[in-house]
Design an enzyme around this catalytic site. Structure first.
Site, PDB file in Angstrom:
ATOM      1  N   CYS A   1      -8.862  -8.179   6.298  1.00  0.00           N
ATOM      2  CA  CYS A   1      -8.758  -6.715   6.289  1.00  0.00           C
ATOM      3  C   CYS A   1     -10.116  -6.092   6.569  1.00  0.00           C
ATOM      4  CB  CYS A   1      -8.210  -6.210   4.952  1.00  0.00           C
ATOM      5  SG  CYS A   1      -7.728  -4.481   5.072  1.00  0.00           S
TER       6      CYS A   1
ATOM      7  N   HIS B   1       0.821  -1.208   0.000  1.00  0.00           N
ATOM      8  CA  HIS B   1       0.000   0.000   0.000  1.00  0.00           C
ATOM      9  C   HIS B   1       0.859   1.265   0.000  1.00  0.00           C
ATOM     10  CE1 HIS B   1       0.447  -1.468   4.176  1.00  0.00           C
ATOM     11  NE2 HIS B   1       0.739  -0.211   4.422  1.00  0.00           N
TER      12      HIS B   1
HETATM   13  C1  HEM Z   1      10.515   5.158  17.819  1.00  0.00           C
HETATM   14  C2  HEM Z   1      10.066   4.286  16.970  1.00  0.00           C
HETATM   15  C3  HEM Z   1       9.002   4.551  15.953  1.00  0.00           C
HETATM   16  C4  HEM Z   1       8.582   5.715  15.410  1.00  0.00           C
HETATM   17  C5  HEM Z   1       9.080   7.115  15.696  1.00  0.00           C
HETATM   18  C6  HEM Z   1       7.533   5.401  14.468  1.00  0.00           C
HETATM   19  C7  HEM Z   1       6.844   6.332  13.716  1.00  0.00           C
HETATM   20  C8  HEM Z   1       5.876   6.043  12.796  1.00  0.00           C
HETATM   21  C9  HEM Z   1       5.278   6.980  11.892  1.00  0.00           C
HETATM   22  C10 HEM Z   1       5.606   8.467  11.806  1.00  0.00           C
HETATM   23  C11 HEM Z   1       4.374   6.332  11.161  1.00  0.00           C
HETATM   24  C12 HEM Z   1       3.496   6.911  10.027  1.00  0.00           C
HETATM   25  C13 HEM Z   1       4.069   6.472   8.692  1.00  0.00           C
HETATM   26  C14 HEM Z   1       5.447   7.016   8.441  1.00  0.00           C
HETATM   27  O1  HEM Z   1       5.597   8.244   8.335  1.00  0.00           O
HETATM   28  O2  HEM Z   1       6.366   6.198   8.348  1.00  0.00           O
HETATM   29  C15 HEM Z   1       4.375   4.958  11.605  1.00  0.00           C
HETATM   30  C16 HEM Z   1       3.555   3.981  11.090  1.00  0.00           C
HETATM   31  C17 HEM Z   1       3.621   2.673  11.482  1.00  0.00           C
HETATM   32  N1  HEM Z   1       4.533   2.114  12.332  1.00  0.00           N
HETATM   33 FE1  HEM Z   1       5.926   3.072  13.411  1.00  0.00          FE
HETATM   34  N2  HEM Z   1       7.330   4.061  14.464  1.00  0.00           N
HETATM   35  C18 HEM Z   1       8.205   3.488  15.356  1.00  0.00           C
HETATM   36  C19 HEM Z   1       8.364   2.167  15.628  1.00  0.00           C
HETATM   37  C20 HEM Z   1       7.620   1.179  15.064  1.00  0.00           C
HETATM   38  C21 HEM Z   1       7.834  -0.229  15.285  1.00  0.00           C
HETATM   39  C22 HEM Z   1       8.922  -0.810  16.160  1.00  0.00           C
HETATM   40  C23 HEM Z   1       6.883  -0.888  14.575  1.00  0.00           C
HETATM   41  C24 HEM Z   1       6.634  -2.349  14.446  1.00  0.00           C
HETATM   42  C25 HEM Z   1       6.812  -3.203  15.432  1.00  0.00           C
HETATM   43  C26 HEM Z   1       6.080   0.108  13.909  1.00  0.00           C
HETATM   44  C27 HEM Z   1       4.999  -0.170  13.102  1.00  0.00           C
HETATM   45  C28 HEM Z   1       4.288   0.760  12.401  1.00  0.00           C
HETATM   46  C29 HEM Z   1       3.138   0.454  11.577  1.00  0.00           C
HETATM   47  C30 HEM Z   1       2.519  -0.935  11.357  1.00  0.00           C
HETATM   48  C31 HEM Z   1       2.727   1.648  11.010  1.00  0.00           C
HETATM   49  C32 HEM Z   1       1.533   1.878  10.109  1.00  0.00           C
HETATM   50  C33 HEM Z   1       1.969   1.683   8.700  1.00  0.00           C
HETATM   51  C34 HEM Z   1       0.807   1.854   7.774  1.00  0.00           C
HETATM   52  O3  HEM Z   1      -0.245   2.355   8.161  1.00  0.00           O
HETATM   53  O4  HEM Z   1       0.990   1.481   6.650  1.00  0.00           O
HETATM   54  N3  HEM Z   1       6.564   1.345  14.216  1.00  0.00           N
HETATM   55  N4  HEM Z   1       5.310   4.817  12.581  1.00  0.00           N
END
Ligand code: HEM
Length: 480
Positions: free
Chosen positions: A446, A275
């Site tokens: 989903c 996606h």
């Molecule tokens: C300090 C650590 C982390 C930060 C700052 C963070 C930040 C973010 C942000 C800003 C997003 C929105 C999409 C983007 O801009 O990339 C996001 C989405 C997401 N993150 Fe993290 N994340 C962290 C750690 C993690 C970890 C460790 C996992 C998995 C175990 C995770 C899983 C996800 C998932 C599944 C989404 C949604 C993706 C989607 O909707 O397609 N994140 N994260």
């Protein structure tokens, strides 16, 4: 949104923060609760306790990896640069034994590794060959043009006849020699031209070896192109601007948004099952939402989204109000699912409402690919008949490929005329409509979280392996 000066400041801050303490793994592992959650990413330790509630991926997913090395889970999601910047403010230390860059703890998923190896292999194989072909082609071209030019010059000046007739009173053997020379040049020119055409054909044919070596307008050959990662216009960690070309309200609250790709031959570059993320500034907050396009790599020059706009939905309403010609920030591909032809023999799919869109990507790829014999059974639940998305297309595939695609609709609030399923999806319905438990069968889910959790529990009771919190391709029950 982070500006470049913010970024510089963060980088400077980060430099100082590298001097933080070193923490032993045993210590990190103790911080694994909702009120005290540390995670490791690329060898650095982050206290994400306060970030959980703001995390766009949800709090639960951070709890799943609490107190552990979350690098591969983090990388698999395909986080943006924004995420990497947000992360800096939660840094508490460096894991003992990690390299200064955190590279020591860095893990590359096997899928990424394979991709790199394949690409390098392709380059090694094809580069010298292409070079050789080019050199040969140039030499032959020069020869052909040279001999053709010489022959033309000699003929047009009547040089050979004049030599034979006037000046030297040619003997029979001289005349024959002149004829031979003329014939030789003509034959060389003809051979050179034929050789050149042959080489051009061969080198074009050699381009079929690598999908990415096609010119973009030739790239979308078949849905199987989805098994490659074509050189598309999307960037995984950088948002690009795409211009809204049209928007239509298809039915009550369901909108289609069509965005232009940079050229009408551009390929989106989205593997089937993945996606995109869309980002917008709404009321001074950055909002990010994920969507699976209904268009794929075969639809050159455009990106098409089908979205239900809820009255309070931030991104839906933002898009609804976006004017034709305005742009939206999009990045990708993202997600743990990358469909490969015949990945398994049978796929059961359970979709709720707008959750049909990622499932539809796979349905379309499989039904339009005559070489893919995967059997798909779908249960698609909605509130009312008018909420069913993509019904015309789904019914079309059920009609034209009945040997591999079956769909069962069920409604919470059916009208009097409705002849399909009624009410929630029960365990009995799953037993009747979904594939039997087998290593060759997968179930994809989903929809709204309540539905997904209920289905997971029912499927586990039916004998399917329970998935972990972070979806993986190898899961028997895969949640988008
Ligand atoms: C300090 C650590 C982390 C930060 C700052 C963070 C930040 C973010 C942000 C800003 C997003 C929105 C999409 C983007 O801009 O990339 C996001 C989405 C997401 N993150 Fe993290 N994340 C962290 C750690 C993690 C970890 C460790 C996992 C998995 C175990 C995770 C899983 C996800 C998932 C599944 C989404 C949604 C993706 C989607 O909707 O397609 N994140 N994260």
């Amino acid at each position: 949104m982070t500006t470049s000066s913010d970024r510089k400041e963060l980088k400077a801050k980060w430099k100082n923060e590298v001097e933080v303490k070193t923490i032993a793994m045993q210590e990190i592992a103790k911080h694994k609760t909702k009120d005290d959650n540390w995670i490791i990413i690329h060898g650095k330790v982050y206290d994400v306790t306060d970030y959980g509630k703001d995390h766009p991926g949800g709090l639960d997913i951070l709890l799943e990896v609490a107190g552990t090395d979350a690098t591969s889970a983090y990388e698999d999601v395909g986080h943006s640069e924004d995420a990497a910047e947000i992360m800096h403010s939660y840094l508490v230390g460096v894991m003992e034994g990690a390299s200064p860059e955190g590279g020591g703890a860095r893990k590359t998923s096997s899928a990424q590794l394979t991709h790199v190896i394949v690409r390098r292999h392709e380059l090694e194989q094809s580069a010298p060959q292409t070079k050789r072909l080019l050199n040969l082609r140039t030499e032959l071209a020069a020869f052909a043009v040279g001999t053709a030019g010489l022959t033309y010059f000699i003929n047009s000046c009547h040089l050979l006849p004049s030599l034979t007739v006037s000046g030297f009173h040619a003997t029979g053997s001289q005349a024959a020699h002149a004829g031979f020379t003329q014939g030789f040049f003509t034959a060389s020119a003809a051979l050179g031209i034929v050789g050149l055409a042959g080489l051009r054909y061969l080198s074009n044919a050699s381009e079929t070896r690598s999908f990415s070596s096609y010119a973009p307008h030739l790239q979308s050959v078949s849905p199987a192109g989805a098994t490659f990662k074509p050189a598309g216009v999307l960037k995984p960690s950088v948002y690009r601007k795409f211009t809204l070309q049209r928007k239509d309200e298809l039915s009550d609250g369901i909108y289609r948004f069509v965005f232009d790709l940079p050229t009408k031959y551009s390929v989106l570059g989205l593997p089937i099952g993945q996606h995109v993320a869309m980002r917008a500034m709404i009321d001074e907050h950055t909002v990010v939402r994920s969507y699976t396009p209904v268009s794929n790599n075969r639809d050159l020059g455009r990106l098409e989204l089908l979205i239900r706009v809820y009255p309070k939905g931030l991104m839906g309403n933002y898009l609804k109000n976006l004017k034709i010609g305005e742009t939206a920030d999009i990045r990708g591909p993202k997600g743990a699912m990358k469909y490969r032809r015949s990945m398994c023999k049978e796929i059961g799919m359970i979709g709720g409402g707008t959750g049909i869109t990622p499932l539809y990507q796979l349905i379309r790829a499989i039904c339009e690919d005559p070489k893919d014999n995967t059997k798909i059974s779908v249960i698609y639940g909605n509130r009312s008949e008018s909420d069913i998305m993509l019904r015309g297309k789904l019914d079309h595939y059920a009609r034209v490929t009945p040997h591999k695609f079956k769909i069962y609709y069920t409604l919470d609030q059916p009208g009097p005329e409705w002849t399909g399923g009624k009410g929630h999806v029960t365990k009995d319905l799953l037993k009747a409509k979904m594939p039997q438990v087998s290593p060759d069968a997968k179930i994809l889910l989903c929809g709204p979280p309540g539905m997904v959790n209920a289905m997971k529990n029912n499927l586990v009771e039916l004998g399917f392996e329970a998935p972990g919190g972070v979806s993986k391709m190898s899961d028997q029950i895969f949640c988008f």
